[in-house]
Design an enzyme around this catalytic site. Structure first.
Site, PDB file in Angstrom:
ATOM      1  N   CYS A   1      34.929  49.884  39.657  1.00 40.99           N
ATOM      2  CA  CYS A   1      35.266  48.462  39.385  1.00 40.99           C
ATOM      3  C   CYS A   1      34.391  47.787  38.549  1.00 40.99           C
ATOM      4  O   CYS A   1      33.197  48.220  38.291  1.00 40.99           O
ATOM      5  CB  CYS A   1      35.221  47.852  40.960  1.00 40.99           C
ATOM      6  SG  CYS A   1      36.382  48.437  42.109  1.00 40.99           S
ATOM      7  N   ALA A   2      34.743  46.501  38.308  1.00 41.69           N
ATOM      8  CA  ALA A   2      33.781  45.743  37.393  1.00 41.69           C
ATOM      9  C   ALA A   2      33.714  44.392  38.207  1.00 41.69           C
ATOM     10  O   ALA A   2      34.602  43.654  38.611  1.00 41.69           O
ATOM     11  CB  ALA A   2      34.594  45.688  35.893  1.00 41.69           C
TER      12      ALA A   2
END
Lengths: 502, 358
Positions: B10-11
């Protein structure tokens, strides 16, 4: 007419191999071997404690069950018929040692542990820190701080806490029921491994006072050996209300086990039976328990946590809640498989409930009432292996107690004849020649090795769960799944069935 | 500018102007878009603080409804529970590959005096949010704080940002998230940020201690209905900092505790504090890999798990503090930062609005 009981076991001596050293004869605490030109077993006396077989230098002895002593019958099992015969001969209450051996469900074996894959990486306990340290004792709901950012002070004073390096504590086993050497081994191992041993109800022998920082002293209904000094020679004090092997009844140490030192430690005349009443004669209600809890806190200057040990019975959740509200810092729950030196078989085998269910019910109840933090939960009565420890903690226990497992580590072969005082392994006996067989240092080594092994195994499991502190496992039932359990059991345990995801 | 992201996980990206300068949503969208390959189109979202200055004393509820029936039912509930000062659709434009969005509506609410006889205002609003999110499958509170809002959905974050027209909002704190869900389903309510009152959390990682964090929170009346662990983080901040009044430093110590071996070496007063926190708040310890950004009314907190199993980089430029999963996501909007660093495991990065900022 005398009732003739068939032998339970057959002792086979291989006379080809036997070199007549007679070591087996000396070994047997039950006089089941004699020498009549050759080693001659008296089968009826044999309890299958395996001491003779273990110490035979030629491996010439094997012990087998006397299968055909009772002709097969599904309903009238050998055990039932044996018990009838014994009672027909004596008219007494049948006694048994160790825990409930009956094939009731073992819920530990119906729970499976989770592990990480991909997104939540598992952690290698050999490379990363893995923390098992546990503190037992009452915790406040919250902490209060004062001061500014960077210079904050803690205002809350915490209740006394018991520090454990491994969440496994040696269960209460009294000096009297077990030997002084066994007590010494437990105390030494507790100190070495950063955990606790529990004196049980028989007082603390003077030679063990130096281990007091690793000792929980017990106050039971007989109040044996209880003095102000005794209470303060401890890390914590435990009130024993009940025991898993014999909920609702007292204890009886036969006079034959009450020799000089036991008599001195228990503060009773030598040779007299040590009788613990069924209830404490000053506790007939919860407010009485509360008074005793606070009397003990007064006696120890509020410097030590007070535990209350209760047996797992049907209404355990409500009872435990009352005990917490009465002021206990630790509630110790002993399941129906818990061991004992002696208990009426009818009680041992038929009274109480499994600790797995009791633990789940108690943890739930205390959470519902918002008081789970006010006491730690110690549970025992069937903890056999590190996996059981992990499952117990995931269900909600803070730590576990082990009695039988500790005895097995020291040599016990579960012959269940502790109440006879003839333990060939020097554990559950006061006969000096038998006691001497247990070297306390060797016993402490074996206990420490066991805890060390479990500690490493628990760390492996934590690592595979992707967590590095035991508090992240505690009460995390999401990491358990049931296997082969019905809806009701799953509901009580608060876990999903295997195959169900999040 | 070229973006050199490394594809994985994820970011998250966030920023704060500590002087309270409001910037529009283009920067944060550009930053999170830089890490496109860290998400898989199953969730993106933003939290913005300072966006409703003219209504800063009202609770801004961002709602998601499956259908208008659910909307009507919830509005009945709102009328009973609050004074509804204003309600309107959340402006969106339906492009950029966003499919089947729910009905998106926002409400500006005040708590009637007569509801507060036995409960504080914030506890009342918290209880209302819990009730809404647990009673209906078809209505969902995306955010419930003052002068802030969450904008989230199923899609890549840059598409979600365009969908919500974030270029039209001006905020002094922005956080954002691109999701790559693995263990929980991708659905609109399940996108990040997760919020409660002024708290918002965007989270890269997974909380392996979720089971006990959840049971612990339930003891204090929180209901965790969103099928994701990030929700627990938002509630833990609410519990520790708002309800238990634990100072920020100590709250962070509970969530990403130092190891015992380090605690044992601390100065006596520090050791006493750290030991007590672990003894009392062990069930709040967030165990497992995470990097998170927590937004609140006065600032932003960046935090890594205790052995830093997820990436996080921070940078400062003038009055701005940036935090993101990758340095590239910062440099794409602040090419010449004054300072860039990788915070240590369990050590928070704290951005706080200056005292004067309203």
């Amino acid at each position: 007419m005398a009732v003739q009981l068939p032998a339970e076991f057959i002792v086979n001596v291989d006379n080809e191999r036997c070199r007549k050293c007679k070591r087996c004869i000396v070994s047997c605490g039950f006089s089941a071997l004699e020498f009549r030109n050759k080693v001659t077993p008296i089968h009826r006396r044999c309890v299958a404690c395996q001491r003779c077989a273990a110490f035979c230098p030629e491996d010439a002895i094997t012990i087998t069950e006397n299968q055909m002593a009772y002709k097969y019958n599904y309903s009238w099992t050998p055990e039932i018929r044996k018990n009838i015969l014994k009672q027909a001969a004596s008219g007494g209450v049948l006694l048994g040692g160790m825990g409930n051996p009956k094939p009731y469900p073992i819920y530990w074996d119906h729970m499976l542990i989770d592990a990480c894959q991909v997104t939540n990486p598992s952690i290698d306990p050999l490379r990363e820190p893995m923390e098992l340290r546990t503190y037992l004792g009452a915790k406040p709901d919250t902490l209060e701080f004062s001061g500014e950012y960077g210079n904050v002070k803690l205002e809350t004073e915490l209740a006394p806490q018991l520090k454990l390096d491994i969440p496994v504590v040696f269960a209460a086993m009294s000096y009297g029921a077990i030997s002084l050497n066994a007590h010494k081994a437990l105390a030494m191992a507790a100190k070495r491994m950063g955990t606790m041993m529990n004196t049980g109800e028989g007082g603390l022998h003077e030679s063990l006072v130096s281990y007091k920082d690793n000792i929980i002293v017990q106050v039971a209904s007989g109040r044996f050996g209880v003095t102000g000094e005794y209470l303060n020679n401890s890390a914590a004090v435990e009130i024993k209300i009940g025991q898993g092997a014999k909920p609702g009844i007292g204890g009886h140490l036969p006079g034959v086990k009450v020799g000089g030192d036991v008599s001195k430690t228990r503060m009773i005349p030598a040779g007299t039976d040590a009788l613990s009443p069924a209830p404490h004669h000053d506790i007939y209600s919860i407010e009485d328990l509360s008074q005793l809890i606070f009397a003990l806190k007064e006696a120890t200057g509020y410097s030590k946590p007070v535990s209350v040990k209760i047996a797992a019975v049907h209404n355990i959740a409500a009872i435990a809640s009352g005990v917490v509200r009465a002021g206990a810092d630790i509630v110790t729950i002993d399941g129906f498989r818990g061991g004992t030196g002696a208990a009426p078989v009818v009680i041992r085998d038929h009274v109480g409930i499994p600790v797995e269910l009791a633990l789940a019910a108690v943890d739930d109840r205390l959470r519902q009432e918002g008081i789970r933090n006010r006491a730690s939960l110690l549970i025992g009565g069937s903890i056999r292996q590190s996996a059981d420890v992990v499952k117990a903690i995931a269900l909600g226990a803070d730590a576990v107690i082990i009695g039988t497992a500790a005895l097995i580590a020291m040599g016990c072969r579960l012959c269940q004849k502790c109440y006879t005082g003839n333990c060939s392994w020097g554990i559950a006996t006061q006969r000096p020649e038998l006691v001497n067989r247990l070297d306390p240092h060797a016993g402490a080594d074996m206990l420490s090795f066991l805890l060390n092994g479990w500690s490493n195994e628990i760390k492996e499991v934590l690592g595979s769960l992707g967590i590095n502190a035991v508090e992240s496992l505690r009460g995390s039932r999401e990491r358990l799944r049931g296997i082969g359990l019905d809806e009701q059991a799953l509901k009580i345990l608060g876990i999903k069935h295997a195959g169900i995801g999040q | 500018m070229k973006c050199d992201g490394i594809p994985s996980g994820c970011a998250i990206s966030g920023m704060i102007s500590e002087t309270g300068r409001r910037v529009d949503g283009r920067a944060v969208m550009k930053s999170i878009a830089c890490m496109h390959d860290r998400s898989n189109g199953l969730g993106g979202g933003f939290a913005a603080y300072g966006i409703y200055p003219e209504r800063k004393d009202q609770y801004a509820f961002h709602m998601m409804y499956d259908d208008f029936e659910a909307k009507e039912a919830t509005e009945e509930f709102f009328k009973e529970a609050f004074n509804v000062d204003k309600d309107e659709p959340i402006p969106v434009h339906r492009e950029n590959g966003i499919h089947n969005p729910p009905v998106l509506w926002r409400y500006f609410l005040e708590v009637p005096e007569n509801k507060l006889r036995f409960i504080s205002e914030r506890d009342y609003v918290m209880k209302t949010v819990m009730e809404l999110n647990s009673s209906s499958e078809r209505a969902f509170v995306a955010s419930s704080g003052k002068n802030m809002g969450a904008f989230k959905g199923v899609g890549y974050p840059e598409d979600i940002g365009k969908f919500y027209k974030l270029e039209d909002y001006r905020a002094y704190i922005w956080t954002s998230h691109g999701r790559f869900p693995t263990n929980t389903p991708g659905w609109w309510g399940g996108a990040h940020p997760f919020t409660l009152l002024d708290w918002s959390v965007v989270h890269n990682g997974e909380i392996s201690s979720y089971g006990i964090n959840r049971r612990y929170l339930e003891m204090f009346g929180y209901r965790l209905e969103l099928r994701t662990d990030t929700e627990a983080i938002a509630y833990l901040f609410d519990l520790l900092m708002r309800r238990h009044r634990i100072p920020l430093e100590q709250a962070v110590m509970a969530l990403a505790s130092p190891f015992w071996k380090n605690i044992d070496r601390m100065e006596p007063e520090q050791r006493k504090i750290a030991t007590a926190i672990r003894q009392v708040y062990g069930s709040a310890l967030l165990n497992g890999p995470f990097s998170i950004l927590i937004g609140h009314s006065r600032g932003i907190i960046g935090l890594n798990d205790r052995i830093k199993l997820r990436p996080m980089t921070a940078a400062r430029k003038d009055d701005m503090l940036y935090m993101a999963s990758e340095e590239s996501a910062i440099r794409t909007i602040a090419p010449d930062p004054d300072k860039v660093w990788s915070p240590k495991a369990g050590t928070p990065i704290i951005g706080i609005l200056d005292d004067g900022v309203e």
